[in-house]
Design a protein around this motif. Sequence first.
Motif, short mmCIF file in Angstrom:
data_model
loop_
_atom_site.label_atom_id
_atom_site.label_comp_id
_atom_site.label_asym_id
_atom_site.label_seq_id
_atom_site.Cartn_x
_atom_site.Cartn_y
_atom_site.Cartn_z
N SER A 23 -10.48 -6.67 2.99
CA SER A 23 -9.92 -6.91 4.12
C SER A 23 -10.98 -6.12 5.20
CB SER A 23 -8.69 -7.11 4.68
OG SER A 23 -8.40 -8.16 3.61
N GLY A 24 -11.56 -5.02 4.12
CA GLY A 24 -12.23 -4.02 5.39
C GLY A 24 -10.73 -2.56 5.74
N PHE A 25 -9.92 -2.62 5.06
CA PHE A 25 -8.67 -1.67 4.99
C PHE A 25 -9.02 -0.63 4.27
CE2 PHE A 25 -6.46 -5.66 6.83
CZ PHE A 25 -6.99 -5.07 8.00
N LEU A 26 -9.41 1.27 4.50
CA LEU A 26 -9.27 1.76 3.36
C LEU A 26 -8.00 1.69 2.46
CD1 LEU A 26 -10.74 4.89 3.65
CD2 LEU A 26 -8.22 5.92 4.79
N VAL A 27 -8.40 2.14 1.19
CA VAL A 27 -8.25 2.05 -0.38
C VAL A 27 -7.89 3.70 -0.45
CG1 VAL A 27 -7.27 1.41 -2.35
CG2 VAL A 27 -8.15 -0.31 -0.72
N TYR A 28 -6.09 4.22 -0.30
CA TYR A 28 -5.82 5.62 -0.66
C TYR A 28 -5.24 5.75 -2.03
CZ TYR A 28 -1.74 5.80 1.91
OH TYR A 28 -0.91 5.09 2.86
N GLU A 29 -5.51 6.84 -2.62
CA GLU A 29 -4.95 7.44 -4.04
C GLU A 29 -3.86 8.08 -3.31
OE1 GLU A 29 -4.73 9.23 -7.44
OE2 GLU A 29 -6.22 8.79 -7.15
N ASP A 30 -2.53 8.14 -3.20
CA ASP A 30 -1.80 9.38 -2.25
C ASP A 30 -1.75 10.36 -3.24
OD1 ASP A 30 0.43 8.67 -4.15
OD2 ASP A 30 1.91 7.43 -2.59
N MET A 31 -0.81 11.85 -3.10
CA MET A 31 -0.71 12.53 -4.45
C MET A 31 0.21 12.27 -5.85
SD MET A 31 -2.85 15.02 -2.29
CE MET A 31 -3.85 13.40 -2.51
N ALA A 32 0.93 11.47 -5.35
CA ALA A 32 1.93 10.87 -6.73
C ALA A 32 0.62 9.64 -7.45
CB ALA A 32 2.54 10.07 -6.34
N GLY A 33 -0.35 9.27 -7.12
CA GLY A 33 -1.41 8.59 -7.87
C GLY A 33 -1.22 7.05 -7.29
N LYS A 34 -0.59 6.48 -6.45
CA LYS A 34 0.21 5.25 -6.58
C LYS A 34 -1.24 5.05 -4.97
CE LYS A 34 3.07 2.18 -4.51
NZ LYS A 34 4.92 2.35 -4.60
N LEU A 35 -2.20 3.67 -4.91
CA LEU A 35 -2.69 3.50 -4.54
C LEU A 35 -2.30 2.64 -3.40
CD1 LEU A 35 -5.15 1.40 -6.71
CD2 LEU A 35 -5.72 4.45 -5.49
N HIS A 36 -2.87 2.65 -2.08
CA HIS A 36 -2.10 2.06 -0.52
C HIS A 36 -3.36 1.79 -0.08
CE1 HIS A 36 1.97 4.49 -1.09
NE2 HIS A 36 0.91 4.73 -1.75
N ALA A 37 -3.18 0.60 1.29
CA ALA A 37 -4.65 0.18 2.04
C ALA A 37 -3.50 0.33 3.28
CB ALA A 37 -4.10 -1.78 1.88
N LEU A 38 -4.42 1.43 3.28
CA LEU A 38 -3.94 1.33 5.16
C LEU A 38 -4.84 0.85 6.02
CD1 LEU A 38 -3.27 4.03 7.24
CD2 LEU A 38 -5.07 5.58 7.10
#
Length: 273
Positions: A243-258
């Motif tokens: 969808s064009g959104f940023l996928v990032y990994e937080d400091m706990a190692g979990k992935l999120h879409a921004l």
Amino acid sequence: MLNCDIVRTRLKTMILGRNLYCFQVIDSTNAHLLGLARDGAPEGTVVLSEFQTAGRGRKERRWFSSKGKNLLLSILLRPELEIEYAQKITLASAIILANTIDQYLKNKNLPPVDIRFKWPNDLLVNNRKLSGILAESILQDKKIVALVLGVGINLNEMPEERDPAIRDLAVSLKELTGADIDREDFLCLFLENFEKDYERFERTLYRQVIDEWKQRCNQFGQKVLLETPFGEQEAIVRDINDSGFLVYEDMAGKLHALVTGEIISGHKDASGF
């Protein structure tokens, strides 16, 4: 000053820029074009200004640009697609602009520059901002009935002409190449490329956009500071999703879409429309 009569004569588009509004001073090209869109302006309408008194970027940040040096414009699109496509259209616009810069420099026998994308809307060279894009939509029944793309491109502004607050954060093509950029030629080339590639992306429902955008992004795997709906977060950039959104990994190692937010990286923004 930019000569809009020359632009109208040279322009080889069917739609884009055929309805062209040129101003010496305006509050905001995006704000003006959004008003025209609500009044029924056709797709391809373009608003240009040499200076903006209330130019803005993401989060209502001010735009800084010396009068008569750069390009400040807004383009009206009417894609009739779901709102989910707005982000892809923004990414596609960055691709078209970067390719236009490459082509212009080659046509003029000027040295190439290495343009990199910073999600969601910046074009960088050596980590300094060359251009920014701001998309604003008018929606009806969850569909985009009008999308205004504000584009600011630093063409001829030199460091001593720049606001001290962004002097070391921005860069212009003249600064990079040592040559004056013909703004009329550049604008015509950009609008012509935009019309051609926008039709290509529309026809394929933006399937190629993500892969093409990733080719110019070198932030994958980097540790950054993000602005998210939940506040600032340290994270590692992992990907851009379909969808064009940023996928990032937080400091706990979990992935999120921004979906709403941006990469801060301790670097002050310098764009607006």
